[in-house]
Design a protein around this motif. Structure first.
Motif, PDB file in Angstrom:
ATOM      1  N   LEU A  26       0.828  -1.207   0.000  1.00  0.00           N
ATOM      2  CA  LEU A  26       0.000   0.000   0.000  1.00  0.00           C
ATOM      3  C   LEU A  26       0.860   1.252   0.000  1.00  0.00           C
ATOM      4  CD1 LEU A  26      -2.800  -1.009   2.549  1.00  0.00           C
ATOM      5  CD2 LEU A  26      -2.888  -1.066   0.064  1.00  0.00           C
ATOM      6  N   PRO A  27       0.687   2.117  -1.011  1.00  0.00           N
ATOM      7  CA  PRO A  27       1.571   3.271  -1.144  1.00  0.00           C
ATOM      8  C   PRO A  27       1.306   4.372  -0.110  1.00  0.00           C
ATOM      9  CG  PRO A  27      -0.007   3.170  -2.972  1.00  0.00           C
ATOM     10  CD  PRO A  27      -0.279   1.985  -2.110  1.00  0.00           C
ATOM     11  N   ASP A  28       0.105   4.391   0.466  1.00  0.00           N
ATOM     12  CA  ASP A  28      -0.239   5.475   1.378  1.00  0.00           C
ATOM     13  C   ASP A  28      -0.150   4.986   2.829  1.00  0.00           C
ATOM     14  OD1 ASP A  28      -1.429   7.352   2.934  1.00  0.00           O
ATOM     15  OD2 ASP A  28      -3.393   7.277   1.962  1.00  0.00           O
ATOM     16  N   PRO A  29       0.808   5.491   3.584  1.00  0.00           N
ATOM     17  CA  PRO A  29       1.011   4.955   4.947  1.00  0.00           C
ATOM     18  C   PRO A  29      -0.190   5.169   5.869  1.00  0.00           C
ATOM     19  CG  PRO A  29       2.411   6.887   4.554  1.00  0.00           C
ATOM     20  CD  PRO A  29       1.783   6.527   3.241  1.00  0.00           C
ATOM     21  N   ILE A  30      -0.946   6.265   5.671  1.00  0.00           N
ATOM     22  CA  ILE A  30      -2.096   6.509   6.557  1.00  0.00           C
ATOM     23  C   ILE A  30      -3.218   5.522   6.227  1.00  0.00           C
ATOM     24  CG2 ILE A  30      -3.645   8.274   7.500  1.00  0.00           C
ATOM     25  CD1 ILE A  30      -1.743  10.362   6.284  1.00  0.00           C
ATOM     26  N   GLY A  31      -3.433   5.285   4.923  1.00  0.00           N
ATOM     27  CA  GLY A  31      -4.411   4.292   4.489  1.00  0.00           C
ATOM     28  C   GLY A  31      -3.995   2.899   4.947  1.00  0.00           C
ATOM     29  N   ALA A  32      -2.704   2.620   4.862  1.00  0.00           N
ATOM     30  CA  ALA A  32      -2.192   1.303   5.273  1.00  0.00           C
ATOM     31  C   ALA A  32      -2.461   1.073   6.756  1.00  0.00           C
ATOM     32  CB  ALA A  32      -0.698   1.214   4.983  1.00  0.00           C
ATOM     33  N   LYS A  33      -2.325   2.140   7.543  1.00  0.00           N
ATOM     34  CA  LYS A  33      -2.573   2.008   8.982  1.00  0.00           C
ATOM     35  C   LYS A  33      -4.059   1.704   9.241  1.00  0.00           C
ATOM     36  CE  LYS A  33      -2.107   4.299  13.434  1.00  0.00           C
ATOM     37  NZ  LYS A  33      -2.061   5.593  14.117  1.00  0.00           N
ATOM     38  N   GLN A  34      -4.922   2.352   8.451  1.00  0.00           N
ATOM     39  CA  GLN A  34      -6.356   2.112   8.623  1.00  0.00           C
ATOM     40  C   GLN A  34      -6.699   0.658   8.269  1.00  0.00           C
ATOM     41  OE1 GLN A  34      -9.267   4.385   6.154  1.00  0.00           O
ATOM     42  NE2 GLN A  34      -9.846   5.243   8.115  1.00  0.00           N
ATOM     43  N   VAL A  35      -6.100   0.163   7.196  1.00  0.00           N
ATOM     44  CA  VAL A  35      -6.317  -1.231   6.784  1.00  0.00           C
ATOM     45  C   VAL A  35      -5.816  -2.183   7.876  1.00  0.00           C
ATOM     46  CG1 VAL A  35      -5.446  -2.979   5.172  1.00  0.00           C
ATOM     47  CG2 VAL A  35      -6.376  -0.825   4.293  1.00  0.00           C
ATOM     48  N   GLN A  36      -4.620  -1.911   8.377  1.00  0.00           N
ATOM     49  CA  GLN A  36      -4.047  -2.774   9.417  1.00  0.00           C
ATOM     50  C   GLN A  36      -4.902  -2.730  10.689  1.00  0.00           C
ATOM     51  OE1 GLN A  36      -1.410  -4.886   8.888  1.00  0.00           O
ATOM     52  NE2 GLN A  36      -2.091  -5.715  10.850  1.00  0.00           N
ATOM     53  N   THR A  37      -5.418  -1.545  11.024  1.00  0.00           N
ATOM     54  CA  THR A  37      -6.256  -1.407  12.218  1.00  0.00           C
ATOM     55  C   THR A  37      -7.502  -2.277  12.090  1.00  0.00           C
ATOM     56  OG1 THR A  37      -5.459   0.841  12.500  1.00  0.00           O
ATOM     57  CG2 THR A  37      -7.479   0.288  13.672  1.00  0.00           C
ATOM     58  N   MET A  38      -8.113  -2.285  10.897  1.00  0.00           N
ATOM     59  CA  MET A  38      -9.298  -3.125  10.662  1.00  0.00           C
ATOM     60  C   MET A  38      -8.940  -4.598  10.843  1.00  0.00           C
ATOM     61  SD  MET A  38     -12.491  -2.610   9.500  1.00  0.00           S
ATOM     62  CE  MET A  38     -13.578  -3.835  10.099  1.00  0.00           C
ATOM     63  N   MET A  39      -7.796  -4.994  10.285  1.00  0.00           N
ATOM     64  CA  MET A  39      -7.383  -6.403  10.391  1.00  0.00           C
ATOM     65  C   MET A  39      -7.140  -6.772  11.853  1.00  0.00           C
ATOM     66  SD  MET A  39      -5.084  -6.467   6.905  1.00  0.00           S
ATOM     67  CE  MET A  39      -4.285  -8.006   7.185  1.00  0.00           C
ATOM     68  N   ASP A  40      -6.489  -5.877  12.577  1.00  0.00           N
ATOM     69  CA  ASP A  40      -6.208  -6.145  14.002  1.00  0.00           C
ATOM     70  C   ASP A  40      -7.510  -6.232  14.796  1.00  0.00           C
ATOM     71  OD1 ASP A  40      -3.576  -5.995  13.320  1.00  0.00           O
ATOM     72  OD2 ASP A  40      -3.232  -3.997  14.162  1.00  0.00           O
ATOM     73  N   ASN A  41      -8.425  -5.288  14.552  1.00  0.00           N
ATOM     74  CA  ASN A  41      -9.696  -5.287  15.293  1.00  0.00           C
ATOM     75  C   ASN A  41     -10.504  -6.556  15.030  1.00  0.00           C
ATOM     76  OD1 ASN A  41      -9.481  -2.855  16.706  1.00  0.00           O
ATOM     77  ND2 ASN A  41     -10.168  -1.659  14.946  1.00  0.00           N
ATOM     78  N   CYS A  42     -10.532  -6.981  13.767  1.00  0.00           N
ATOM     79  CA  CYS A  42     -11.304  -8.184  13.425  1.00  0.00           C
ATOM     80  C   CYS A  42     -10.679  -9.420  14.057  1.00  0.00           C
ATOM     81  CB  CYS A  42     -11.407  -8.349  11.913  1.00  0.00           C
ATOM     82  SG  CYS A  42     -12.495  -7.112  11.179  1.00  0.00           S
ATOM     83  N   GLN A  43      -9.360  -9.451  14.052  1.00  0.00           N
ATOM     84  CA  GLN A  43      -8.686 -10.609  14.656  1.00  0.00           C
ATOM     85  C   GLN A  43      -8.939 -10.648  16.167  1.00  0.00           C
ATOM     86  OE1 GLN A  43      -4.435 -10.915  14.029  1.00  0.00           O
ATOM     87  NE2 GLN A  43      -4.574 -13.135  14.220  1.00  0.00           N
ATOM     88  N   GLU A  44      -8.816  -9.505  16.793  1.00  0.00           N
ATOM     89  CA  GLU A  44      -8.983  -9.438  18.254  1.00  0.00           C
ATOM     90  C   GLU A  44     -10.384  -9.882  18.674  1.00  0.00           C
ATOM     91  OE1 GLU A  44      -8.033  -5.607  19.896  1.00  0.00           O
ATOM     92  OE2 GLU A  44      -9.005  -6.111  21.815  1.00  0.00           O
TER      93      GLU A  44
END
Lengths: 469, 204
Positions: free
Chosen positions: A75-93
């Motif tokens: 993902l070229p946009d670090p802020i967007g990448a963080k949002q994507v990662q946050t979703m993945m972390d929240n769903c996993q948790e």
């Protein structure tokens, strides 16, 4: 007493009303994407509240994800990448189902949910996304909510809700073969305006609505929000039942029969009263094109760009003037004389397999002029796979289109796909607001077939003129 | 959430209709995972020039409107997307009251979750309020939530409707999740019955 479908669903989900408070409505299904949920998860964590029913939730990644394969891998946009990662972390948790970018089920939330039969007739369904109205196509009460309400539903499985008024939009007669659900949606908004549905749940009914496929009904209900309505509804029928049968989350075995019996009880009763009724004749609905910066600023494709003086209402006249300035259009211009720089086929409104079939049928054998960029963005990996199996991708690429990975793409342009200032786009999406597809970008909303015809000619085309059958 | 108290504040005028949430907070600012800091991006594309300097033409850049808590706007404010980033940006910028003839449904709901009072007035009243601001930029309007009244130095005094539950929560800065959770026993018994009637909803 005779009840509307909305009243039946409301009654079946009414939990409690405390004196002086709003009624509590039970929520059956909660859909999620990466943009409107992170603050809700954070709120739960701060208040130390658990998710009440994590099986009611289905999540995807769609808004931020690039549609170019190389960019998806990194993902070229670090802020967007963080949002994507946050979703993945929240769903996993929280143990939530997530169709992440590597999943074969990934795609736009309002495309993937029906593909898996996650929403059924009679359900209440919410999502932090205004186009949740899409699922009204199944006779589900589905609407968009804010992030605070996302948190509320996660914590309580309920929402305080005031009852909406009901509007019946009746479309009788037979749609011409060139007009589609998208044209009905735009024609309705053109007539009642973007605030015409404020405070209402709209039920679409009549011969022309019954004749629509499930995908067409999704397109129509998807745009209920653009008329200001809380939700759109279409009564479930045999098409609805056939669509859902065998899907992953559809009822199975004995439950299937019980569910079908219930679904058949949902349509509005004979003699039920609506607070407002608006009627259309399907024959009168020509292929539509928007000319302004609001979906209500729309005309049939064979018409002309209006002038501020054409509007009696002062507010609409002012809005016309400012829209013409922004869109760089002169009153009196024939819509079919307007040239475009870009064509976008996609979005939760029009990115299902039928949309690609309709567009491909028109795109076949055409050539996109070199000054025009045309992109086709499937709503999901399942749509993409199906289209490729049918050879539709080849038709598009042969005609000079780009064939992309799924996502929201240029509908809201927060993922790298966007217009440059001044560029003009024929788009199958749902909003032509200023800057929606990129700052200074000029959006004209159309159906998939109209988009394909426009791509081939580099300007708007009355597809009725292309008919050689 | 802060309690909404009666106040007298500068009223800013933005005479535009159908202001959508894409204008209120543009998509490029939706990627944050926090709730805070959106005020600096409010109305970004209108408010700033290409080079990032303030656009002197834009209504809210009028220094007379500095410190305004009341925003007076045209019909159908907040249409479009459900993004709560829109009221977050409005609140963070400093507004706690918006006056219009109509608001989009989801936006209207979202306001109450963020300590913002959206006031609906009729078209003639809105016109009069707008004229008063135009004629006297920097004028302060008084907002009385208890009495549900807007009054102005020019002599306008108008009542507004608000749902009692929303008023109570706004005035007390209440988290309505807590209020719903107080009915957990009711939710439990509803859910048990719902499961019995519609068992297929729980099968996956």
């Amino acid at each position: 007493m005779a009840k509307t479908m909305y009243e039946k669903i409301w009654d079946a989900h009414f939990v409690h009303q405390e004196e002086g408070q709003a009624p509590l409505m039970y929520v059956d299904r909660h859909l999620m994407h990466e943009v409107t949920s992170p603050q809700a998860f954070e709120g739960l964590k701060i208040a130390n509240r658990p998710i009440r029913n994590n099986h009611s939730i289905l999540a995807t990644l769609d808004h931020c994800v690039p549609t170019k394969l190389a960019d998806r891998l990194n993902l070229p946009d670090p802020i967007g990448a963080k949002q994507v990662q946050t979703m993945m972390d929240n769903c996993q948790e929280h143990g939530l189902i997530l169709y992440d970018m590597k999943s074969k089920n990934n795609g736009i939330i309002h495309v993937v949910v029906p593909e898996h039969g996650f929403v059924h007739p009679g359900m209440t369904t919410v999502c932090g996304d205004s186009h949740t109205a899409t699922h009204g196509a199944f006779g589900a009460l589905a609407f968009g909510i804010g992030t605070s309400e996302v948190e509320h539903v996660m914590a309580t499985q309920c929402l305080p809700q005031l009852k909406s008024k009901t509007m019946l939009v009746k479309v009788d007669g037979k749609l011409s073969k060139f007009s589609t659900a998208k044209d009905i949606a735009l024609a309705v908004i053109g007539k009642i305006g973007t605030a015409g549905g404020n405070g209402y749940v709209i039920e679409y009914a009549g011969e022309a609505i019954e004749a629509l496929s499930m995908q067409g009904r999704m397109t129509l209900c998807n745009m209920a929000i653009e008329s200001g309505a809380r939700a759109g509804l279409v009564a479930p029928d045999q098409k609805t039942i056939d669509f859902l049968e065998g899907k992953e989350f559809a009822p199975k075995g004995d439950y299937w029969d019980r569910a079908v019996t219930y679904w058949k009880s949902l349509p509005s009763d004979e003699g039920s009263k609506f607070d407002s009724v608006i009627e259309f004749r399907a024959e009168d609905i020509a292929p539509q094109v928007t000319w302004g910066t609001s979906p209500e600023q729309v005309v049939p494709v064979d018409q002309y760009v209006p002038a501020p003086g054409d509007f009696e209402n002062e507010g609409k006249a002012i809005a016309c003037k400012s829209a013409l300035d922004y869109m760089g259009l002169e009153p009196g211009t024939k819509m079919t004389d307007i040239e475009v720089d870009f064509v976008f086929l996609g979005s939760c409104t029009n990115s299902r397999i039928e949309d690609f079939r309709a567009a491909a049928a028109v795109a076949k054998g055409t050539k996109v002029p070199s000054r025009v960029t045309a992109i086709a963005v499937p709503g999901s990996y399942l749509v993409k796979a199906q289209a490729e199996q049918e050879g539709l991708d080849k038709i598009f690429t042969d005609a000079g289109w780009e064939w992309r990975e799924p996502g929201c793409s240029m509908c809201l342009a927060m993922n790298g796909d966007q217009l440059k200032p001044g560029e003009r786009c024929a788009s199958t999406s749902n909003r032509n607001f200023e800057g929606r597809q990129g700052k200074g970008g000029r959006t004209h909303l159309v159906s998939p077939a109209m988009a394909a015809a426009t791509a081939g000619a580099g300007r708007f085309v009355d597809i009725r003129q292309l008919d050689n059958s | 959430m802060e309690k909404y108290t009666n106040h007298t504040s500068v009223a800013a005028l933005m005479n535009r209709s159908n202001v959508d949430t894409d204008q209120i907070i543009a998509k490029q600012f939706l990627k944050k995972v926090e709730r805070t800091g959106f005020g600096q991006h409010l109305f970004h594309d209108w408010r700033f020039n290409e080079d990032g300097t303030p656009n002197a033409e834009f209504e809210l850049n009028n220094p007379k409107f500095d410190g305004a808590k009341v925003l007076v706007v045209g019909d159908n404010f907040g249409c479009g997307s459900s993004r709560e980033h829109a009221p977050w940006a409005i609140e963070d910028y400093g507004f706690n009251t918006i006056i219009s003839t109509s608001f989009a449904d989801i936006f209207y709901n979202n306001c109450f979750k963020n300590g913002i009072l959206p006031i609906v007035v009729d078209a003639d009243t809105l016109k009069a309020l707008m004229s008063e601001i135009s004629a006297n930029q920097g004028v302060e309007f008084s907002i009385d939530l208890d009495k549900q009244k807007v009054s102005t130095p020019g002599g306008i005094s108008v009542s507004f409707d608000i749902d009692g539950f929303r008023k109570h929560n706004l005035a007390n800065g209440l988290d309505d999740i807590g209020l719903t959770l107080a009915h957990t026993d009711r939710i439990d018994s509803f859910e048990a019955k719902h499961k019995e009637t519609f068992p297929w909803l729980w099968v996956s």
